[in-house]
Every structure is written in structure tokens, then in C-alpha cells.
Design an enzyme around this catalytic site. Structure first.
Site, short mmCIF file in Angstrom:
data_model
loop_
_atom_site.label_atom_id
_atom_site.label_comp_id
_atom_site.label_asym_id
_atom_site.label_seq_id
_atom_site.Cartn_x
_atom_site.Cartn_y
_atom_site.Cartn_z
N ASP A 23 -5.55 1.64 23.46
CA ASP A 23 -5.81 1.67 22.03
C ASP A 23 -6.07 3.13 21.68
O ASP A 23 -7.11 3.69 22.01
CB ASP A 23 -7.03 0.80 21.69
N LYS A 87 -5.22 11.24 14.39
CA LYS A 87 -4.28 10.13 14.17
C LYS A 87 -3.88 10.03 12.69
O LYS A 87 -2.78 9.61 12.36
CB LYS A 87 -4.93 8.82 14.63
N GLU A 187 -1.50 -3.07 16.37
CA GLU A 187 -2.89 -3.37 16.73
C GLU A 187 -3.29 -4.82 16.43
O GLU A 187 -3.90 -5.48 17.29
CB GLU A 187 -3.83 -2.37 16.03
N ASP A 211 -8.69 -5.91 10.37
CA ASP A 211 -9.04 -4.78 11.24
C ASP A 211 -9.51 -3.60 10.39
O ASP A 211 -8.71 -2.93 9.74
CB ASP A 211 -7.81 -4.38 12.08
P1 ADP Z 1 -10.57 3.17 15.15
O1 ADP Z 1 -9.76 1.99 15.58
O2 ADP Z 1 -10.18 3.69 13.81
O3 ADP Z 1 -10.68 4.24 16.17
P2 ADP Z 1 -13.03 1.73 15.72
O4 ADP Z 1 -12.56 0.32 15.77
O5 ADP Z 1 -13.43 2.39 16.97
O6 ADP Z 1 -12.02 2.63 14.89
O7 ADP Z 1 -14.19 1.79 14.67
C1 ADP Z 1 -14.83 2.97 14.45
C2 ADP Z 1 -15.65 2.83 13.22
O8 ADP Z 1 -16.60 1.78 13.42
C3 ADP Z 1 -16.41 4.09 12.93
O9 ADP Z 1 -16.35 4.37 11.54
C4 ADP Z 1 -17.82 3.71 13.33
O10 ADP Z 1 -18.78 4.43 12.59
C5 ADP Z 1 -17.84 2.25 12.97
N1 ADP Z 1 -18.90 1.52 13.64
C6 ADP Z 1 -19.12 1.43 14.98
N2 ADP Z 1 -20.21 0.71 15.21
C7 ADP Z 1 -20.70 0.33 14.00
C8 ADP Z 1 -21.83 -0.44 13.56
N3 ADP Z 1 -22.70 -0.95 14.42
N4 ADP Z 1 -22.00 -0.62 12.23
C9 ADP Z 1 -21.13 -0.11 11.34
N5 ADP Z 1 -20.07 0.62 11.68
C10 ADP Z 1 -19.85 0.83 12.99
MG MG Z 2 -8.77 0.46 15.91
#
Ligand code: ADP
Ligand code: MG
Length: 622
Positions: A23, A87, A187, A211
């Protein structure tokens, strides 16, 4: 494409081969594999470290890249050499991202607005492909370290709305990192796999995958039956995610403290530290009611209720996408059997509640939302390895694909929401006698006129031997492979001359642009249909005028003086009608001209038949 060692007897992958699922996220990236024993997907991590690798690249003064947690530490100290959210830049031009330029604390090159964007650190320039390759290389190294075996093959996921350029860029990044990318997977498709839904052949269900990550939002409606994942529709926005929640909190604090963005701009590391604090506040508010901290001598505070107020508009936008996706899927909200939550931002309780309320049922959040996509990619890798032959994957095209025909009309070959891989073909012909080349312009979009759609590329089919207009048969084939890359080929069937391209558009569309294009097509549907009718009438009128002119030039003795006058009048009337925006008028004048010329055509036919009977060749250009 690389050869994979497959055990013919069992259909399984040779032992030494390991295909990983990756991912490659905007915020976090991670690797997962299907555990060889339990056949369960697991995210790779070292001891008690997190499986999530921040998708951040820091360049040290020597230009050496540092990726992950160590790079994240540098965001506050050296923001200008710490690249996050690369990205978001994949396959984009500066023009595409300039509205969001504020967001990047590093230098995004803006000298040529049309070409693909680059990032500058010191006197070095990096493309988003290179930046992503550093992240992938880090993931590869980690995986090899943990698995103690070389890792050279991977399945990489991308948002459903990634276009061809962005998918190709992701593939290129993999190649640069020394990975053979066997498949690019959407995804949401991977996430649904991770939930194991559909693996039971008996179960037939309609699923919504929601998502909300750090930088992107995707909603997909999947139909699952007999072990087949069928993506009915997708919507989304590559500029909507948890980053926006962070910015909402930042802006709130700035307003509260009376600090202007301009003032803050003078201190890039303050921006960064405030951004990180905002993220921390957001995460805290997922489980607590208030967040308080100190920053730059001030005390900052935000309550859960305030936060929910700040992001309500953003959440509503995602629900609007859900509405459209459900509509496009041709189902009712009540038909959705399961709702799957993906992405770290779905941890925000207000998001869960809103989505649950929208679909009228509780949502799935059992699988860790940050890992679920990588876990699904690992399952996909296993399927590719031939270990799970019962499952097929289908993706879909977000916008219609077609070519430009007479009068600037869009002729759709592959309609929007078609399953991928797919192909379609149609035959066209020439307009002019002896025409030796045809320009094939490929467009993407829902409008009837190509000028309102997006051009993906064009090429010329040349070397068509001289033939009368209408005689050549130009066969155009569109092929979208499993990665969603479009190739277009054209072949003149009588002569065999052919030409093809693989579409790599100059720069990409944002999801909001895709949505805008869809909205436009709905809004303009009526006028588009009217315009298409007008253009078609005009094209017919022009063709008839041309044919009549040619006919008279070739058969000067066939018409009497009176007949010539009648014909000239009818032609003039049609010519005048063509300058007006009146389809009915044009059709009337075409009919009138036809009325006048019909007897001549019959006479000419008799004559030609007579000549043919006398053993003469027909003049095909008549
Ligand atoms: P991506 O797929 O875009 O890389 P992720 O699925 O890893 O993203 O999600 C990252 C986002 O999730 C970030 O904006 C992060 O701040 C948010 N995030 C992670 N944990 C929490 C939480 N406990 N509460 C709210 N937002 C969260
Ligand atoms: Mg993601």
C-alpha cells in the site's frame, strides 16, 4: 512481463518466489504478505515497531534520501528538504497542484505550468516517481530484512481514480526501486478482499467501501457473486482526506490566536510543528472530548464538538460522493449489504457515524483501517501467484473513452464504469477521395462534444492507399489492460496499414475534476443532445453539398439549364441554413435538395449501368 515460476502440478508459486502486497499511501505505506502457514495476510513489521512507514522522504545535505519515521522527525527542523504527500503530485503538472501550493512546505517547481511537476531540494530536482521509488525501496529493504529473502515482485495499490499516467508513474516507481510490479490494484478492491467478503462462493452481496485516508477519498460500490468482485461504480476526491482535517484545526487555531497565514509563512518550521500538533489533536479527539497543548508560548485548545463542526462540510462532501456512487451503481442505498471502512481517518467517530447514518447500518471496522489495503494487496498477490484460482478481480473505468468524429463529436467506444480489462472496436472511413491519412484523437469524458472532454492523446494513421471517400475501412480498437492502461490501435483493413499508441496523457485529472466532468455532463445533457443533433445535421448537409458539387462537375451534360438553376438554388438555401443554429431548417433544406437531385442520380445510375454493361469500369468517385 517477467516470468513467474509456477508449479504446474499444483499451480502454486515456486517456493523461492515471494510476491508482496504494497500500500503506497499518501501518508503511510506498508508491506504485507500472505503468511505461508496460516494463509492469513499479515502486515510486515519489525518487533514492536509500527507496520506503517510514513511516506516521507528527507534529503540530507549530501542528497542522500532518508525515508520513514526518521524523515518525519525532520519535518519541523528542515521542512524545505522533507518531502511529504508526494503521492498527491504523481502524474500532475504544476497547474494541477497550484491551488494547493500552500500545502507544500518544500519547493514545487513552477516554471513550466504544463509539464510534470518536480520538487527541488538544494540544486537537485526530483520527480514524484523518484520520490515514490525511494519509499518503495525502503519498503523493499525492510521486507527483505524481515523475511530474510530477496523481494523482487510486488502488487501495488493505487486510488480507484488514478488515471493512466498515475498508474504508469506508480509502476515506474516500482521499477526504479527494483521491483517487478505484477499488478496495480485499486485500493478499495484490495480492501474488500482483506475483509474476505466474496471468498465464499455461495455469498452474493453488494458492498460499499469507504476509504478516507490522509490525502484521498474513495467510495466504491462492489457487487460480489460466485467469488467474483465486480466494481459497480466509484467516486472520490484525491484532494480530500485527514490532511484537510488537520488544516481545518490549524486554521481554527490561527484564527483564535489572531495569527495570519502570511506571518506564519515566515517561519516554515512553525507551520510544520502546528500541522503536527493539529494531527495530534485530531487523533486525540477520536477518543477524547478535548485537546489542549502549548505551542510557541501560546496555549492551544480544541473540543471534539468544535472539531466536528469544522469538518462537517468535508464529511458531507464524502457523503455526496457516496450518493453519486450508489446512483451510478444502479442500486438503492437499501441494497447495500455491507459497508467497509478503510483509511486512518475513518477512526474519527463523526465519520463513522455519518457513514453509518447514510447507509442506514453499522459499518465494518474490525480490520485495522491503516493496514486493510496492504493486507488485501497481499491476498491479490497470492491470487496472481496462482494460489487462489477461484477469485477474479474486475476494476472499472471512471470516465468514458472515445474518439473525435466529424464535426467534433465524441464517439464513445468504452463507456464509463466498464469493467477492466476490456476492449472495444468500431469501423470508420475517410471523408475525402484519395485521403491518405486519418487523425485519431482519443478523448475521455461524458460530454457530446470533444471540446468539452479531455484529450488523452492522438496519432495519425498514414499511408492509406488512394481510395474514394467512404471506401477505406479503418478499424479502431481500444484495449484497457488489467492495470487500466489504454492502448489504441488503428488499422486500414483493405491495405493493412496500421498504427497504435499507448496512452500516457501529459498530466492527470484530479478527482474533483472527474466529478465536475460528470456533473457537467448531467447539467448539459439536454443542450448536448440538441447540439449533437445539430452537428449531425450539419455534417450531413455538408456532405450532401459536396456530393452534389462533385456530381455536377463530373456530369456536366446530364442536367438541363433549368435543372441546374433549381439545384443551385436548393444548394444555396442549404448553405444558408448551415450557417444557422437550426437543426430542423437544415434537415428541411437537405430534404429539398435531395428532392431536386434524386432524378439526376437515377439518370446517372442508368447511364453508369449502361456503361458497365458495355464493359466499362464504373467511376467509383461519383
Ligand atoms: P493514506 O492511505 O492516505 O496514506 P492512511 O489510511 O494511512 O492514509 O490514513 C492516514 C490519515 O489517518 C492521516 O490523516 C492520519 O492523521 C489519520 N489518522 C490516523 N489515526 C487516526 C485517528 N486515531 N483519528 C483520526 N485520524 C487518524
Ligand atoms: Mg490509504
Amino acid at each position: 512481463m517477467a516470468k513467474i515460476g509456477i508449479n504446474i502440478a499444483t499451480g502454486s508459486l515456486q517456493q523461492s518466489e515471494m510476491i508482496v502486497g504494497i500500500d503506497l499511501g499518501t501518508t503511510h505505506s506498508l508491506v504485507a504478505i500472505l503468511h505461508p502457514d496460516g494463509k492469513k495476510p499479515v502486515a510486515l513489521k519489525e518487533h514492536d515497531a509500527s507496520s506503517l512507514v510514513p511516506s516521507i522522504v528527507y534529503f540530507d545535505p549530501q542528497g542522500m534520501p532518508v525515508v520513514g519515521e526518521a524523515a518525519k522527525q525532520m519535518m519541523e527542523l528542515q521542512p524545505e528538504r522533507t518531502i511529504f504527500s508526494a503521492k498527491r503530485l504523481m502524474g500532475k503538472s504544476y497547474k494541477d497542484v497550484q491551488d494547493h501550493a500552500d500545502f507544500f512546505s518544500y519547493k514545487v517547481i513552477d516554471d513550466d505550468t504544463e509539464s510534470l511537476v518536480k520538487v527541488q531540494v538544494d540544486d537537485r530536482f526530483y520527480s514524484p516517481v523518484e520520490l515514490s521509488s525511494y519509499i518503495l525501496k525502503e519498503l523493499k529493504t525492510r521486507a527483505e530484512h524481515i523475511l530474510k529473502t530477496p523481494v523482487t515482485k510486488a502488487v501495488i495499490t493505487v486510488p480507484a481514480y488514478f488515471n493512466d499516467t498515475q498508474r504508469q508513474a506508480t509502476r515506474d516507481a516500482g521499477k526504479l526501486a527494483g521491483l517487478d510490479v505484477l499488478r496495480i490494484v485499486n485500493e478499495p478492491t484490495a480492501a474488500s478482499l482483506a475483509y474476505g467478503i466474496g471468498l465464499d462462493q455461495e455469498v452474493e452481496k453488494t458492498i460499499a467501501v469507504y476509504d478516507l485516508g490522509g490525502g484521498t477519498f474513495d467510495i466504491s460500490i462492489l457487487r460480489i457473486h460466485q467469488g467474483v468482485f465486480d466494481v459497480l461504480s466509484t467516486h472520490g476526491n484525491t484532494y480530500l482526506g485527514g490532511d484537510d482535517f488537520d488544516r481545518a484545526i490549524m486554521n481554527y487555531w490561527l484564527e483564535q490566536g489572531g495569527i495570519s497565514r502570511e506571518e506564519l509563512k515566515q517561519h516554515p518550521n512553525l507551520v510544520q510543528s502546528l500541522r503536527l500538533l493539529a494531527e495530534k489533536a485530531k487523533k486525540t479527539l477520536s477518543s477524547e472530548d478535548v485537546f489542549e497543548t502549548e505551542w510557541n508560548g501560546d496555549s492551544l485548545r480544541i473540543t471534539k464538538a468544535t472539531f466536528e463542526g469544522l469538518v462537517k462540510g468535508l464529511i458531507d462532501q464524502t457523503l455526496e460522493s457516496c450518493r453519486m456512487a450508489v446512483k451510478d451503481a444502479g442500486v438503492q442505498v437499501g441494497d447495500i449489504d455491507e459497508v467497509v471502512m478503510v483509511g486512518g481517518s475513518t477512526r474519527v467517530p463523526a465519520v463513522k457515524q455519518a457513514v453509518s447514518a447514510f447507509f442506514g447500518k453499522s459499518v465494518h471496522d474490525e480490520v485495522n483501517p491503516d493496514e486493510v489495503v496492504a493486507l488485501g494487496a497481499a491476498i491479490q498477490a497470492d491470487i496472481l501467484a496462482g494460489n487462489n484460482k477461484d477469485t477474479l478481480l474486475l476494476d472499472i473505468t471512471p470516465l468514458s473513452l472515445g474518439i473525435e468524429t466529424m464535426g467534433g463529436l465524441m464517439d464513445v467506444l468504452i463507456p464509463r464504469n466498464s469493467k477492466v480489462p476490456t476492449k472495444a472496436g468500431r469501423q470508420y472511413t475517410t471523408q475525402k477521395d484519395g485521403q491518405s491519412g486519418i487523425r485519431i484523437s482519443v478523448f475521455q469524458g461524458e460530454r457530446d462534444m470533444v471540446k468539452d472532454n479531455r484529450k488523452l492523446g492522438e496519432f495519425n494513421l498514414t499511408g492509406i492507399p488512394a481510395m474514394p471517400a467512404g471506401l477505406p475501412k479503418v478499424d479502431i480498437q481500444f484495449l484497457i489492460n488489467a492495470d487500466g492502461i489504454l492502448s489504441v490501435s488503428a488499422k486500414e483493413l483493405r491495405s493493412g496499414v496500421s498504427q497504435s499508441i499507448e496512452i500516457q496523457p501529459q498530466y492527470g485529472l484530479t478527482d474533483s475534476q472527474v466529478e465536475q466532468m460528470l456533473m457537467d455532463s448531467i447539467q448539459h445533457a439536454k443542450t448536448d443532445i440538441a447540439l449533437r443533433a445539430l452537428v449531425e445535421a450539419r455534417t450531413e448537409g455538408e456532405q450532401i453539398l459536396e456530393m452534389t458539387e462533385r456530381f455536377i462537375a463530373k456530369n456536366p451534360t446530364l442536367l438541363s439549364g433549368d435543372e441546374l438553376k433549381l439545384t443551385a438554388d436548393a444548394m444555396q438555401a442549404l448553405q444558408l441554413a448551415l450557417t444557422m443554429e437550426d437543426k430542423n431548417l437544415i434537415q428541411n433544406k437537405v430534404e429539398a435538395l435531395n428532392e431536386v437531385t434524386r432524378p439526376f442520380a437515377e439518370r446517372a445510375m442508368d447511364q453508369a449501368v449502361g456503361q458497365a454493361l458495355k464493359g466499362k469500369t464504373l467511376d467509383h468517385s461519383v
